[in-house]
Enzyme design. Structure first.
Site, PDB file in Angstrom:
ATOM      1  N   ASP A  26       0.832  -1.202   0.000  1.00 42.65           N
ATOM      2  CA  ASP A  26       0.000   0.000   0.000  1.00 42.65           C
ATOM      3  C   ASP A  26       0.876   1.264   0.000  1.00 42.65           C
ATOM      4  OD1 ASP A  26      -2.016   1.822   0.379  1.00 42.65           O
ATOM      5  OD2 ASP A  26      -2.886   0.829   2.117  1.00 42.65           O
ATOM      6  N   ASP A  77     -10.612   4.152  -1.549  1.00 41.95           N
ATOM      7  CA  ASP A  77     -11.199   3.114  -0.689  1.00 41.95           C
ATOM      8  C   ASP A  77     -12.717   3.011  -0.834  1.00 41.95           C
ATOM      9  OD1 ASP A  77      -8.622   3.003   0.168  1.00 41.95           O
ATOM     10  OD2 ASP A  77      -9.094   3.227   2.301  1.00 41.95           O
TER      11      ASP A  77
HETATM   12  C1  GLA Z   1      -5.531   2.201   2.751  1.00 43.78           C
HETATM   13  C2  GLA Z   1      -6.031   1.068   1.877  1.00 43.78           C
HETATM   14  C3  GLA Z   1      -7.087   0.279   2.640  1.00 43.78           C
HETATM   15  C4  GLA Z   1      -6.468  -0.260   3.925  1.00 43.78           C
HETATM   16  C5  GLA Z   1      -5.873   0.873   4.756  1.00 43.78           C
HETATM   17  C6  GLA Z   1      -5.065   0.350   5.934  1.00 43.78           C
HETATM   18  O1  GLA Z   1      -6.539   3.119   3.046  1.00 43.78           O
HETATM   19  O2  GLA Z   1      -6.562   1.567   0.678  1.00 43.78           O
HETATM   20  O3  GLA Z   1      -7.580  -0.791   1.851  1.00 43.78           O
HETATM   21  O4  GLA Z   1      -5.473  -1.197   3.602  1.00 43.78           O
HETATM   22  O5  GLA Z   1      -5.004   1.680   3.968  1.00 43.78           O
HETATM   23  O6  GLA Z   1      -4.468   1.366   6.670  1.00 43.78           O
END
Ligand code: GLA
Length: 405
Positions: free
Chosen positions: A155, A226
């Site tokens: 990520d 997200d």
């Molecule tokens: C980001 C990702 C999410 C999750 C969070 C965890 O927002 O897009 O899917 O993994 O980080 O902190």
């Protein structure tokens, strides 16, 4: 929340501008070992977020077996952010107190016939501000392999301010190169371990990852920000998938984010539509709900074998948006053996579409009456050209035609 803060900070610099420097894609890259069909499993983030513990992962693994989800194809049990502790003097990353023994946890998950996934960031910190992998990529990859990890979600998060903006300020192409290099580095580190590990890119769809992620060994890449457990979020993401169908295929998938089926305020119709469309999109099917307290109607959605068969179709062709009639959208997906799947969804807020909707078979390349199976009722139906269809607000009709004419 942390992600949103960092996105606000960097979005004006990154989004559309860093586009055209991507290398040509070779979809036949070495990603072919894993994820030949979209990965299926469960991930901790959408329900547990930062509270997830070792026990939650074990309980979820137990439930995947007990509910029949494993038999339906859900195999990966993925720990998202907040498992990380501190690095010691040799740079070895330790787990925090919520995860006392990762190797033992992996052994437990494997003993159930399931696989274990984990999460990190190419930056110094993860999105939830835990320890990332920057400068420790090989060391972390080796440790994952030693633990028995089968899947890594990587990520971007703090890599943006800490590396991209620092090393290439005002240079969009340079920032993009740094980002691609960071994913390439982890991909190579994972490969060097010799263990097959699915690589999931999470950088919110910036700079068209579908154009460059397969070549560096990415098995899936997020296409958007997200998801949230409400209709608007799911629908906004769905709309952003139009046009991405040609990038998906065995070993490399567009990822419109993990499932919210059974979470938040989604109605039963909305849960059905969400699951139907993620199946149509050849999306990874990573459930994200509270499995020990799953309601029977949610289990029925997540384990509908006909719908899962659409998602797991070996051709790996992602659905295409075909046309709209009023507030009704029609999507189509080609399946193995010449079969077709059709999803018809009422995206409007009225009980039935505001304008009467007629099914135009010709726009789907079909001639005359078709014999189909309606996958939520399980009934056989005849589809006549121009037939009226009434579909409840936010509901779906998902059809499979085995011998289209
Ligand atoms: C980001 C990702 C999410 C999750 C969070 C965890 O927002 O897009 O899917 O993994 O980080 O902190």
């Amino acid at each position: 929340m942390h992600l949103r803060l960092s996105l606000l900070f960097v979005a004006p610099l990154c989004l559309a501008a860093i586009v055209s420097a991507a290398p040509a894609v070779n979809a036949q890259s070495s990603t072919a070992q894993v994820a030949q069909t979209p990965p299926m499993g469960w991930n901790s983030w959408n329900y547990f977020a930062g509270k997830v513990t070792d026990k939650d992962i074990r309980d979820s693994a137990d439930q995947i077996v007990a509910t029949g989800m494993k038999d339906a194809g859900y195999i990966y049990v993925n720990i998202d952010d907040t498992w990380e502790g501190q690095r010691d003097a040799s740079g070895v990353l330790h787990t925090n107190s919520k995860f006392p023994d990762m190797k033992a946890l992996a052994d437990y998950v494997h003993s159930k016939g399931l696989k274990l996934g984990i999460y990190s960031s190419p930056g110094p910190k993860t999105c939830a501000n835990y320890e990332g992998s920057l400068g420790h990529e090989e060391q972390d990859a080796k440790m994952y392999a030693e633990w028995g990890i089968d899947y890594l979600k990587y990520d971007l998060c703090s890599f943006i301010p800490a590396v991209m903006m620092k090393q290439a300020p005002h240079d969009k192409v340079g920032q993009m190169r740094l980002m691609i290099a960071a994913y390439d580095k982890m991909s190579k580190a994972l490969k060097a371990t010799g263990r097959p590990i699915v690589l999931s890119l999470c950088q919110y769809g910036w700079d068209s990852p579908w154009e460059w992620a397969p070549e560096l060994g990415g098995n899936l890449w997020r296409t958007t920000g997200d998801i949230e457990a409400n209709w608007q979020s799911m629908y906004d993401i769905l709309e952003q998938q139009k046009g991405l169908y040609s990038y998906a295929g065995p070993g490399h998938w567009n990822d419109p984010d993990m499932l919210e089926v059974g979470n938040g305020k989604l109605s039963l119709a909305e849960n059905r539509t969400h699951f139907s469309m993620w199946a149509m999109l050849a999306s990874p099917l990573l459930a994200g709900n509270d499995l020990p307290h799953m309601k029977p109607e949610i289990k029925a959605i997540l384990t509908n074998k006909d719908v899962i068969a659409i998602n797991q179709d070996p051709l790996g062709h992602q659905a295409r948006y075909i046309y709209s009639g009023g507030q009704v959208e029609v999507w189509e997906r080609d399946l193995k053996g010449g079969a077709k799947a059709i999803a018809i969804i009422n995206v409007g807020s009225d009980r039935v579409a505001t304008h009467p909707f007629h099914l135009d078979l010709k726009q789907l390349g079909l001639q005359g009456t078709q014999h189909a199976k309606e996958l939520w009722s399980g009934k056989d139906v005849e589809l006549a050209d121009n037939m009226d269809m009434e579909i409840d607000s936010h509901d779906v009709r998902l059809l499979r035609i085995d011998s289209p004419k």
